[in-house]
Design a protein around this motif. Structure first.
Motif, short mmCIF file in Angstrom:
data_model
loop_
_atom_site.label_atom_id
_atom_site.label_comp_id
_atom_site.label_asym_id
_atom_site.label_seq_id
_atom_site.Cartn_x
_atom_site.Cartn_y
_atom_site.Cartn_z
N LYS A 159 0.84 -1.21 0.00
CA LYS A 159 0.00 0.00 0.00
C LYS A 159 0.87 1.25 0.00
CE LYS A 159 -3.64 2.29 2.69
NZ LYS A 159 -4.48 2.22 3.91
N GLN A 160 1.89 1.25 0.85
CA GLN A 160 2.76 2.43 0.94
C GLN A 160 3.56 2.63 -0.35
OE1 GLN A 160 2.42 0.08 3.23
NE2 GLN A 160 1.74 1.13 5.08
N LEU A 161 4.00 1.52 -0.95
CA LEU A 161 4.76 1.63 -2.20
C LEU A 161 3.89 2.17 -3.34
CD1 LEU A 161 7.13 -1.47 -2.45
CD2 LEU A 161 7.76 0.94 -2.69
N ALA A 162 2.62 1.76 -3.37
CA ALA A 162 1.72 2.25 -4.41
C ALA A 162 1.55 3.77 -4.30
CB ALA A 162 0.37 1.55 -4.31
N ALA A 163 1.35 4.26 -3.07
CA ALA A 163 1.21 5.71 -2.86
C ALA A 163 2.52 6.43 -3.19
CB ALA A 163 0.80 6.00 -1.42
N TYR A 164 3.63 5.82 -2.78
CA TYR A 164 4.94 6.42 -3.05
C TYR A 164 5.19 6.53 -4.55
CZ TYR A 164 10.01 6.67 -3.60
OH TYR A 164 11.28 7.01 -4.00
N MET A 176 9.95 12.01 0.18
CA MET A 176 10.94 11.57 1.16
C MET A 176 10.26 11.12 2.46
SD MET A 176 13.62 11.71 -0.57
CE MET A 176 14.86 11.34 0.68
N LYS A 177 9.15 11.75 2.78
CA LYS A 177 8.40 11.33 3.97
C LYS A 177 7.83 9.93 3.76
CE LYS A 177 4.46 12.67 6.89
NZ LYS A 177 3.38 13.68 7.09
N GLN A 178 7.26 9.70 2.57
CA GLN A 178 6.74 8.37 2.26
C GLN A 178 7.87 7.34 2.20
OE1 GLN A 178 4.82 9.44 -1.45
NE2 GLN A 178 2.80 9.48 -0.51
N ALA A 179 9.00 7.74 1.63
CA ALA A 179 10.15 6.81 1.55
C ALA A 179 10.65 6.44 2.94
CB ALA A 179 11.27 7.46 0.73
N ALA A 180 10.67 7.42 3.84
CA ALA A 180 11.12 7.15 5.21
C ALA A 180 10.19 6.15 5.90
CB ALA A 180 11.18 8.45 5.99
N GLU A 181 8.88 6.27 5.63
CA GLU A 181 7.94 5.32 6.20
C GLU A 181 8.20 3.91 5.68
OE1 GLU A 181 3.08 4.51 6.47
OE2 GLU A 181 3.88 6.21 5.32
N ILE A 182 8.46 3.81 4.36
CA ILE A 182 8.74 2.51 3.76
C ILE A 182 10.05 1.94 4.31
CG2 ILE A 182 9.33 1.36 1.58
CD1 ILE A 182 7.43 3.40 0.22
N THR A 183 11.06 2.80 4.46
CA THR A 183 12.34 2.35 5.02
C THR A 183 12.13 1.80 6.43
OG1 THR A 183 13.61 3.95 3.73
CG2 THR A 183 14.64 3.10 5.72
N GLY A 184 11.30 2.46 7.21
CA GLY A 184 11.02 1.99 8.57
C GLY A 184 10.39 0.60 8.56
N LEU A 185 9.42 0.40 7.67
CA LEU A 185 8.78 -0.92 7.58
C LEU A 185 9.79 -1.99 7.16
CD1 LEU A 185 5.45 0.09 5.78
CD2 LEU A 185 5.71 -0.62 8.16
#
Length: 552
Positions: free
Chosen positions: A154-159, A358-367
């Motif tokens: 889901k996060q990757l699709a939004a990113y 970058m905010k979305q990328a940081a969330e993905i990195t955290g996951l």
């Protein structure tokens, strides 16, 4: 999954046509029977380079065909982008090799490049030999493994949506900067042209009026002379047009009493008399008004010269076109003056998109980082079960220099099989057998999360026996419940767990030796596994043990 493989005139194979099962299958046979030849043919049809001696001796052409069930892979986009016929159920690869050294590749009977064959083949099957790392060493595959376990879909699709927006804004900004730069370079020229045309104060229709006035002013004397002559002829002293008409009118009026037609003639002569008299008066006044004005003539001609010069310079033929040129330059100047504002606005939009990205990328990195601990733990546990108690596995995250479609993380799988070995990227440290076991652990971990390619393990069991072989067989059997798994094995413990058992052997004829493969029935499986247990000397104990392994 691989449904069937057809081979004709390849090395020791004259003709082979074998159907494969889903789930977990095993392939056995004596060393040198030709198992690697079959794998070589499969690699060729999936786009690998042709080696010399591939075509059977004495033959001009070799054909290899592989049919796959692709119903769960959602490959319509790939087929559409590569202009290939798409069948929702099956896909056929074909490779034709010729004695001349040339080869051709086909997908669903359409000729294709080997790069397309390889790309599609990698989505469908993963062949792991003792000398190949293939997908496990691919950083994109590694990242996909992490994303599957981290549930980042889901996060990757939004990113990726925002990433596409960011790229679009970058492209627009670069284009605007380029246009602004080009226009800035031309600004002085454009401004000069605009100001010159604007200063001319051009009026639509003035050229025609000026040209008429110039003609008039240039022929003043001729006009004045002609008007004087006209006036004299119409109403001058002596016999003139007006006096003659007056005499004629008087004469016809005297006839009106006794000549009926006289009234009509009188009316016509009266009208002509009045018209000619008026015309004579006008020309008399006009001849006095026409005066030669050299200053006005100079001004008109200078004005016309300005118009003609501008027309020649701008390669047009009318004042209307010059006005259009002027207005066009004005629009360009306004655009130049507004570039800075547009650039500022677009730069702000791009920066806002970048910050969100970058905010979305940081969330993905955290996951991903949170999931990496679970992945590392599960891999080490499975590797320990497979006879590698000292194996270590880590996932290294390295920030990318700029965001890409997958985020900002560069992922690398680090592996060490022994205590005294430093952790290094998988491709640099793991042997063929080790990387096969590692891939088995990875696929067992992620099976069920996605439609994984079928996998063929080539002698994954080298150096393994006893309990570890049982564990390995259990993992592959469990993995076979979620995807197609085939393994070439020399261990009876693994061979006994297969849903289907294929036997590779050599057949000698008076002319030559051929490689064959066939699926074994239940009784043949007992004999083959007994042979694997006891060697060339078949014993009842081996047969009984084989039945136990097969749970018969």
């Amino acid at each position: 999954m691989l449904k069937s493989l057809f081979i004709r005139n390849y090395v020791l194979i004259d003709e082979l046509d074998i159907r494969f099962e889903d789930g977990f299958s095993v392939i056995t046979g004596e060393t040198g029977a030709g198992k690697s030849i079959i794998l070589g043919a499969l690699s060729l049809v999936l786009g690998e380079r042709v080696e010399s001696g591939s075509i059977q001796s004495g033959k001009d052409k070799c054909v290899i065909e592989a049919v796959f069930d692709i119903s769960t892979y959602r490959l319509e986009k790939f087929f559409r982008e590569n202009d290939l016929d798409y069948d929702t159920e099956t896909c056929m690869f074909r490779r034709e090799l010729y004695g001349s050294g040339k080869s051709r590749a086909f997908v669903n009977d359409s000729p294709v490049s080997l790069s397309v064959v390889k790309e599609l083949g990698n989505m469908l099957i993963d062949v792991h030999s003792q000398h190949q790392n293939l997908m496990l060493a691919d950083t994109h595959f590694q990242l996909n493994v992490v994303d599957l376990m981290a549930h980042t879909g889901k996060q990757l699709a939004a990113y990726r949506n925002e990433y596409n927006n960011y790229l679009s804004l970058c492209e627009k900004l670069a284009e605007l900067k380029n246009r602004a730069s080009n226009m800035k370079q031309e600004e002085d020229y454009i401004r000069f042209q605009y100001e010159e045309l604007n200063a001319a104060k051009l009026q639509v229709g003035e050229q025609e009026e000026l040209e008429k006035e110039s003609d008039t002013l240039s022929h003043t004397e001729e006009i004045k002379t002609a008007l004087y002559k006209i006036t004299e002829l119409l109403n001058g002293e002596g016999k003139s047009v007006v006096s003659s008409l007056k005499e004629a009118l008087n004469a016809v009026e005297q006839l009106s009493a006794y000549f009926p037609k006289a009234g009509e003639y009188a009316g016509r002569l009266r009208t002509s008399y009045i018209d000619m008299n008026d015309l004579a008066s006008e020309t008399d006044v006009l001849k006095d008004d026409v005066e030669f004005d050299p200053e006005r003539l100079d001004w008109v001609n200078n004005r016309l010269n300005t118009v003609y010069s501008l027309q020649q310079k701008h390669k047009v033929s009318s004042v209307e076109e010059l006005v259009a040129k002027r207005d066009g330059y004005g629009v360009q100047l306004n655009a130049i003056e507004s570039f800075d504002e547009e650039l500022d606005t677009l730069t702000e939009r791009r920066q806002a998109s970048y910050e969100l990205l970058m905010k979305q990328a940081a969330e993905i990195t955290g996951l991903r980082e949170n999931a990496s601990e679970t992945i590392e733990k599960q891999i080490v546990e499975r590797m320990t079960l497979l006879g590698m108690p000292n194996a270590r596995f880590r996932i290294l995250f390295t920030p990318k220099s700029k965001p890409t479609a997958d985020g900002t993380d560069e992922v690398s799988f680090l592996f060490s099989a022994n205590k005294n070995e430093q952790l290094k990227p998988v491709a640099q440290t793991a042997s063929g057998g080790e990387i096969s076991r590692l891939m088995l652990c990875v696929k067992a971990m992620i099976a069920g999360y996605a439609a994984l390619p079928s996998i063929i393990f080539d002698e994954i069991d080298i150096g393994v026996s006893g309990e570890i072989a049982d564990k390995m067989a259990d993992i592959m059997q469990d993995l076979g419940g979620k995807m197609q798994v085939m393994t070439i094995t020399h261990l009876p413990q693994i061979a006994a767990k297969g849903k289907a058992h294929y036997f590779v052997y050599k057949e000698d004829t008076p002319e030559r030796t051929y490689t064959r493969i066939r699926r074994l029935n239940d009784s043949e499986r007992v004999e083959e596994i007994a042979r694997m247990l006891s060697g060339t000397r078949m014993t009842q104990a081996a047969i009984d043990n084989a039945k136990v392994l097969l749970e018969l």
